[in-house]
Design a protein around this motif. Structure first.
Motif, PDB file in Angstrom:
ATOM      1  N   THR A 223       1.962  -6.460   2.925  1.00 38.68           N
ATOM      2  CA  THR A 223       0.677  -5.958   2.457  1.00 38.68           C
ATOM      3  C   THR A 223      -0.032  -5.333   3.657  1.00 38.68           C
ATOM      4  OG1 THR A 223      -0.426  -8.070   2.861  1.00 38.68           O
ATOM      5  CG2 THR A 223       0.545  -7.743   0.686  1.00 38.68           C
TER       6      THR A 223
ATOM      7  N   GLU B  66      -3.860  -5.177   5.691  1.00 37.59           N
ATOM      8  CA  GLU B  66      -5.223  -5.690   5.822  1.00 37.59           C
ATOM      9  C   GLU B  66      -5.983  -4.859   6.844  1.00 37.59           C
ATOM     10  OE1 GLU B  66      -5.715  -9.853   6.472  1.00 37.59           O
ATOM     11  OE2 GLU B  66      -4.415 -10.425   4.786  1.00 37.59           O
TER      12      GLU B  66
ATOM     13  N   ASN C 268      -8.809   0.772  -4.465  1.00 34.15           N
ATOM     14  CA  ASN C 268      -7.591   1.034  -3.696  1.00 34.15           C
ATOM     15  C   ASN C 268      -7.551   2.438  -3.123  1.00 34.15           C
ATOM     16  OD1 ASN C 268      -6.446  -1.569  -4.317  1.00 34.15           O
ATOM     17  ND2 ASN C 268      -6.122  -0.796  -6.388  1.00 34.15           N
TER      18      ASN C 268
ATOM     19  N   VAL D  35      -6.039  -7.203  -2.124  1.00 34.02           N
ATOM     20  CA  VAL D  35      -4.905  -7.022  -1.218  1.00 34.02           C
ATOM     21  C   VAL D  35      -4.282  -5.647  -1.452  1.00 34.02           C
ATOM     22  CG1 VAL D  35      -2.625  -7.873  -0.576  1.00 34.02           C
ATOM     23  CG2 VAL D  35      -4.422  -9.485  -1.196  1.00 34.02           C
ATOM     24  N   THR D  36      -4.072  -4.903  -0.392  1.00 30.87           N
ATOM     25  CA  THR D  36      -3.360  -3.633  -0.493  1.00 30.87           C
ATOM     26  C   THR D  36      -1.859  -3.903  -0.516  1.00 30.87           C
ATOM     27  OG1 THR D  36      -5.113  -2.467   0.698  1.00 30.87           O
ATOM     28  CG2 THR D  36      -2.976  -1.379   0.566  1.00 30.87           C
ATOM     29  N   LEU D  37      -1.193  -3.461  -1.568  1.00 30.88           N
ATOM     30  CA  LEU D  37       0.240  -3.706  -1.728  1.00 30.88           C
ATOM     31  C   LEU D  37       1.058  -2.641  -1.007  1.00 30.88           C
ATOM     32  CD1 LEU D  37       0.254  -4.640  -5.525  1.00 30.88           C
ATOM     33  CD2 LEU D  37       0.476  -6.216  -3.587  1.00 30.88           C
TER      34      LEU D  37
ATOM     35  N   GLY E 170      -3.042  -2.097  -5.446  1.00 30.61           N
ATOM     36  CA  GLY E 170      -3.633  -3.338  -4.973  1.00 30.61           C
ATOM     37  C   GLY E 170      -3.452  -4.502  -5.924  1.00 30.61           C
TER      38      GLY E 170
ATOM     39  N   THR F 215      -3.428  -6.422 -11.360  1.00 32.38           N
ATOM     40  CA  THR F 215      -2.762  -5.443 -10.523  1.00 32.38           C
ATOM     41  C   THR F 215      -2.376  -4.215 -11.328  1.00 32.38           C
ATOM     42  OG1 THR F 215      -1.015  -5.153  -8.857  1.00 32.38           O
ATOM     43  CG2 THR F 215      -0.400  -6.282 -10.892  1.00 32.38           C
TER      44      THR F 215
ATOM     45  N   GLN G 115       6.279  -4.293  -4.166  1.00 29.82           N
ATOM     46  CA  GLN G 115       4.992  -4.804  -4.643  1.00 29.82           C
ATOM     47  C   GLN G 115       5.159  -6.126  -5.392  1.00 29.82           C
ATOM     48  OE1 GLN G 115       3.728  -1.361  -6.833  1.00 29.82           O
ATOM     49  NE2 GLN G 115       3.112  -0.245  -4.995  1.00 29.82           N
TER      50      GLN G 115
ATOM     51  N   ALA H 187       5.705  -8.953  -2.958  1.00 35.66           N
ATOM     52  CA  ALA H 187       4.460  -9.384  -2.324  1.00 35.66           C
ATOM     53  C   ALA H 187       3.634 -10.246  -3.280  1.00 35.66           C
ATOM     54  CB  ALA H 187       3.658  -8.164  -1.876  1.00 35.66           C
TER      55      ALA H 187
END
Length: 376
Positions: A76, A78, A215, A239-241, A250, A268, A280, A283
């Motif tokens: 991911t 951050e 996102n 969370v950015t995937l 995200g 999501t 994705q 994650a």
């Protein structure tokens, strides 16, 4: 003289290049932190520079006993005020409860990084999540009993035929008395949706709490996922995937308090490319396993449940449609392509009491509804 000068220039460039590479190498910082969840559930986050796309991790017990070697090829992203980091995820379940653990990490370079579990910074999961003040008072519901949850890709407030109809979205959620809804393709300050703050409008009109996970951000305009809830939302994290740079995806995770009972509601919207979706899903799998129980995951997965990448989810998540043998009803109503790509999934401590797909033209996706309750 010219040859000597050329050789000197090449040598100087080589030395400059070597020096530059050495500087970048030495400035790379790798960090590991433990995010402490409920009970024994923990998640290890490995923070790396954005140029590192995969790492190899060796795990040892008592300094010398080799336990496992793991390739982590998904991450991911951050962001903080200072920098952007790739974040690789590892559940502590692989450690089998052992405490005297150390890691050898190989971040795609010649060196190795060594970390000891006992030395890692431990962060409470609640402190890890971002907090915001809710702008809506919300409606307190007095009993847990049965929850009505929904997943709905609202197509940025436009109908299947292109008409702007955010009020129809509001009416649908209200008429079906939804308790918690995960929304995808939600605009904020975008020209195509009349510069409305769509999630705030929905929250005010429905008198529900909300959180928003943008996102994509361009010149003040935002696009992403959102959660509306009749119950207080205590914290959340967007969370950015992993995926391509064209359209970021995200996972918006929330903790919702339902009269003393805590549930995790996640929404999501996955990518269009299969390899992208695979990363994705890996994650998301790490986060859901970390949370462990009382998890509801909804969204537009852009794939059918027959996809091989879906199998990991099916090991521990219940597909609400399959409970009622309704997995063949499509949820995306495209002109050429029609398929079931929108889902409501729960951990096994929820019972699905009802499932339905609303056949409507207010979006190119159909809203999906499930009635769920906590098992005894």
């Amino acid at each position: 003289m010219k040859k000597i000068a050329a050789v000197l220039i090449l040598a100087l460039l080589f030395l400059l290049g070597f020096s530059f590479s050495a500087t970048v190498f030495s400035e790379e910082e790798i960090e590991m932190r433990v995010i402490q969840g409920d009970g024994d559930h923990s998640l290890i986050k490995i923070y790396t520079p954005t140029n590192i796309e995969s790492i190899y991790l060796e795990i040892y017990h008592m300094e010398s006993r080799f336990l496992a070697g793991i390739h982590l090829n998904y991450h991911t992203v951050e962001k903080s005020d200072e920098s952007t980091k790739n974040v690789f995820l590892l559940n502590t379940g692989v450690l089998s409860g052992k405490k005297q653990i150390h890691f050898k990490l190989f971040p795609g370079t010649q060196r190795e990084e060594i970390f000891r579990l006992r030395d890692l910074e431990v962060i409470e999961a609640a402190a890890e999540a971002a907090m915001i003040l809710q702008e809506s008072k919300g409606t307190q519901v007095e009993e847990m009993n049965r929850l009505k949850v929904m997943s709905f890709n609202i197509h940025h407030g436009r109908s299947r035929f292109g008409a702007y109809n955010i009020n129809d979205v509001i009416k649908t959620i209200r008429d079906h008395e939804i308790d918690i809804v995960g929304l995808q393709e939600v605009d904020r300050n975008v020209y195509r949706s009349r510069f409305e703050d769509q999630i705030k409008k929905l929250s005010v009109e429905l008198d529900m709490y909300y959180v928003y996970g943008p996102n994509i951000r361009i010149l003040g305009a935002e696009y992403g996922n959102a959660i509306l809830s009749k119950y207080p939302i205590e914290d959340f994290e967007n969370v950015t995937l992993p995926g391509n740079r064209r359209e970021k995806r995200g996972l918006l995770m929330s903790k919702i308090r339902v009269n003393g009972e805590e549930i995790r509601f996640l929404v999501t919207h996955l990518g269009l490319n299969r390899e992208e979706r695979k990363k994705q899903m890996h994650a998301i799998d790490q986060f859901v396993r970390f949370l462990g129980k009382r998890v509801v995951l909804v969204g537009d997965f852009n794939t059918t449940d027959s996809s091989i990448d879906f199998y990991d989810f099916k090991k521990y998540l219940i597909d609400a449609a399959e409970v009622f043998e309704n997995q063949h009803q499509h949820t995306y109503d495209g002109i050429v392509f029609k398929s079931r790509i929108d889902y409501i999934l729960t951990t096994q401590d929820f019972k699905t009491m009802h499932y339905e797909v609303l056949d409507t033209d207010i979006s190119d996706h159909f809203p999906v509804i499930a009635h769920i309750e906590l098992s005894e």
